[in-house]
Design an enzyme around this catalytic site. Structure first.
Site, PDB file in Angstrom:
ATOM      1  CG  ASP A   8      -1.679   1.219   1.463  1.00 56.28           C
ATOM      2  OD1 ASP A   8      -2.332   1.647   0.504  1.00 56.28           O
ATOM      3  OD2 ASP A   8      -1.642   1.790   2.577  1.00 56.28           O
ATOM      4  CG  LEU A   9       1.703   5.697  -1.897  1.00 59.12           C
ATOM      5  CD1 LEU A   9       3.178   5.463  -2.191  1.00 59.12           C
ATOM      6  CD2 LEU A   9       1.090   6.534  -3.025  1.00 59.12           C
ATOM      7  CG  ASP A  10      -1.599   7.537   0.539  1.00 57.60           C
ATOM      8  OD1 ASP A  10      -0.697   8.359   0.340  1.00 57.60           O
ATOM      9  OD2 ASP A  10      -2.521   7.330  -0.282  1.00 57.60           O
ATOM     10  CB  THR A  16       0.091  11.093   1.948  1.00 59.78           C
ATOM     11  OG1 THR A  16      -0.411   9.772   2.075  1.00 59.78           O
ATOM     12  CG2 THR A  16       1.237  11.134   0.969  1.00 59.78           C
ATOM     13  CE  LYS A  44      -4.025   7.709   9.247  1.00 64.31           C
ATOM     14  NZ  LYS A  44      -3.180   7.455  10.412  1.00 64.31           N
ATOM     15  N   GLY A  45      -7.110   4.693   3.903  1.00 59.68           N
ATOM     16  CA  GLY A  45      -7.358   3.527   3.054  1.00 59.68           C
ATOM     17  C   GLY A  45      -8.640   3.637   2.244  1.00 59.68           C
ATOM     18  CB  VAL A  46     -11.668   5.533   2.899  1.00 57.03           C
ATOM     19  CG1 VAL A  46     -13.000   5.852   2.299  1.00 57.03           C
ATOM     20  CG2 VAL A  46     -11.832   4.644   4.119  1.00 57.03           C
ATOM     21  NE  ARG A  48      -9.137  12.242  -5.157  1.00 53.36           N
ATOM     22  CZ  ARG A  48      -8.604  12.435  -6.360  1.00 53.36           C
ATOM     23  NH1 ARG A  48      -9.219  13.207  -7.232  1.00 53.36           N
ATOM     24  NH2 ARG A  48      -7.457  11.871  -6.692  1.00 53.36           N
ATOM     25  CB  SER A 113      -1.971   2.872  -3.720  1.00 53.14           C
ATOM     26  OG  SER A 113      -2.526   4.099  -3.319  1.00 53.14           O
ATOM     27  CB  ALA A 114      -7.353   3.531  -2.510  1.00 53.18           C
ATOM     28  CB  SER A 115      -3.596   7.294  -3.844  1.00 53.61           C
ATOM     29  OG  SER A 115      -3.271   8.576  -4.359  1.00 53.61           O
ATOM     30  CE  LYS A 116      -9.909   7.964  -9.283  1.00 51.90           C
ATOM     31  NZ  LYS A 116     -11.093   8.516  -9.851  1.00 51.90           N
ATOM     32  CG  ASN A 117      -3.246  12.498  -6.289  1.00 47.42           C
ATOM     33  OD1 ASN A 117      -3.231  13.166  -7.320  1.00 47.42           O
ATOM     34  ND2 ASN A 117      -4.205  12.591  -5.396  1.00 47.42           N
ATOM     35  CE  LYS A 144      -5.769  -0.907  -0.903  1.00 54.30           C
ATOM     36  NZ  LYS A 144      -4.579  -0.214  -0.370  1.00 54.30           N
ATOM     37  CD  GLU A 168      -3.534  -1.701   3.065  1.00 54.85           C
ATOM     38  OE1 GLU A 168      -3.574  -0.862   3.975  1.00 54.85           O
ATOM     39  OE2 GLU A 168      -3.920  -1.446   1.920  1.00 54.85           O
ATOM     40  CG  ASP A 169      -1.714   2.523   6.526  1.00 55.43           C
ATOM     41  OD1 ASP A 169      -2.021   2.148   5.370  1.00 55.43           O
ATOM     42  OD2 ASP A 169      -2.014   3.632   6.979  1.00 55.43           O
TER      43      ASP A 169
HETATM   44  C1  BG6 Z   1      -5.535   6.049   0.145  1.00 53.56           C
HETATM   45  C2  BG6 Z   1      -5.517   6.949   1.374  1.00 53.56           C
HETATM   46  O1  BG6 Z   1      -4.294   5.459  -0.035  1.00 53.56           O
HETATM   47  O2  BG6 Z   1      -5.866   6.833  -1.006  1.00 53.56           O
HETATM   48  C3  BG6 Z   1      -6.862   7.646   1.527  1.00 53.56           C
HETATM   49  O3  BG6 Z   1      -5.255   6.154   2.537  1.00 53.56           O
HETATM   50  C4  BG6 Z   1      -7.180   8.417   0.244  1.00 53.56           C
HETATM   51  O4  BG6 Z   1      -6.829   8.493   2.642  1.00 53.56           O
HETATM   52  C5  BG6 Z   1      -7.141   7.462  -0.949  1.00 53.56           C
HETATM   53  O5  BG6 Z   1      -8.460   9.007   0.347  1.00 53.56           O
HETATM   54  C6  BG6 Z   1      -7.413   8.168  -2.280  1.00 53.56           C
HETATM   55  O6  BG6 Z   1      -6.364   9.051  -2.545  1.00 53.56           O
HETATM   56  P1  BG6 Z   1      -6.360  10.152  -3.707  1.00 53.56           P
HETATM   57  O7  BG6 Z   1      -4.918  10.593  -3.752  1.00 53.56           O
HETATM   58  O8  BG6 Z   1      -6.759   9.453  -4.979  1.00 53.56           O
HETATM   59  O9  BG6 Z   1      -7.302  11.208  -3.315  1.00 53.56           O
HETATM   60 MG    MG Z   2      -2.666   3.162   3.638  1.00 49.74          MG
END
Ligand code: BG6
Ligand code: MG
Length: 218
Positions: A8-10, A16, A44-46, A48, A113-117, A144, A168-169
């Site tokens: 996982d990333l964040d 972050t 966390k982990g959820v 956007r 990771s769930a993050s688009k960034n 997730k 995973e955190d």
């Molecule tokens: C997860 C974070 O990795 O990514 C969440 O733990 C965050 O807090 C999610 O909402 C989505 O991230 P982003 O960068 O696409 O807004």
């Molecule tokens: Mg995480």
């Protein structure tokens, strides 16, 4: 046999959560309510979109879909202004060393990771090259604890799920790993991440040998 490790990333590779917090808090303030650090734990982990739903629930607010889209976009613009300035020294202690140890022992590495960034963050901390593949919020449809992100990672690496270890955190992330039938190492507190096969406070001093020893009995 461990064929791949999926990270996982964040909260695992970088911290972050503090940037997400400032950005969500600013939005809450604009909407006229407070958003606390404790509230931030719930995000966390959820994804956007789901994070925004939780935030609005906390503030007792309701908005039509198009307004929610604009709010998520605004929050992300502020969040991106922070992560754009990230530097490699924001990588959590020990992660880079552990990734290098895995790779030099022929174990594949993936980001899940769930993050688009995620791609931008990995570039900023200069770790992109240490991952064989990246599965992030741009390539999945289910959040997730759905196992999609990890199963996609295993499939793209050509490694069976039972030979993958997830780091995973977040509780939802540990559940996703379990749902994918993968072994899971929790990063954080055993009280919170009880469902993981092993919980460590972080990667500092953590070695591949330790991973093998700890997971042998699972
Ligand atoms: C997860 C974070 O990795 O990514 C969440 O733990 C965050 O807090 C999610 O909402 C989505 O991230 P982003 O960068 O696409 O807004
Ligand atoms: Mg995480």
């Amino acid at each position: 046999m461990i064929g791949a490790c999926i990270f996982d990333l964040d909260g695992v590779v970088v911290d972050t959560a503090k940037y997400h917090f400032i950005a969500w808090k600013a939005l809450a303030k604009e909407l006229g309510f407070d958003f606390t650090l404790e509230d931030n734990e719930r995000l966390k982990g959820v994804s956007r979109t789901q994070s925004l739903e939780i935030l609005l629930e906390i503030g007792g607010k309701q908005f039509p879909e198009h307004e929610k889209l604009a709010m998520a976009k605004k929050k992300n613009t502020l969040y991106v202004s922070f992560i754009e300035k990230m530097t490699p020294d924001e990588t959590l202690p020990g992660v880079e060393k552990f990734l290098r140890e895995l790779r030099s022992n022929g174990i594949k590495t993936a980001l899940g990771s769930a993050s688009k960034n995620a791609p931008m963050i990995l570039e900023r901390i200069r770790l992109t090259e240490l991952f064989d593949i990246i599965v992030d919020g741009n390539s999945i449809t289910e959040a997730k604890p759905n196992p999609e992100v990890f199963l996609k990672g295993a499939e793209r690496l050509g490694v069976l799920p039972e030979n993958c270890v997830v780091f995973e955190d977040a509780i939802a992330g540990v559940e996703a790993a379990r749902n994918a039938k993968m072994l899971c190492v929790g990063i954080g507190e055993p009280e919170t991440l009880g469902l993981a096969n092993l919980v460590i406070p972080g990667f500092e001093g953590f070695t591949l040998e330790q991973l093998f020893v700890e997971l042998r009995t699972v």
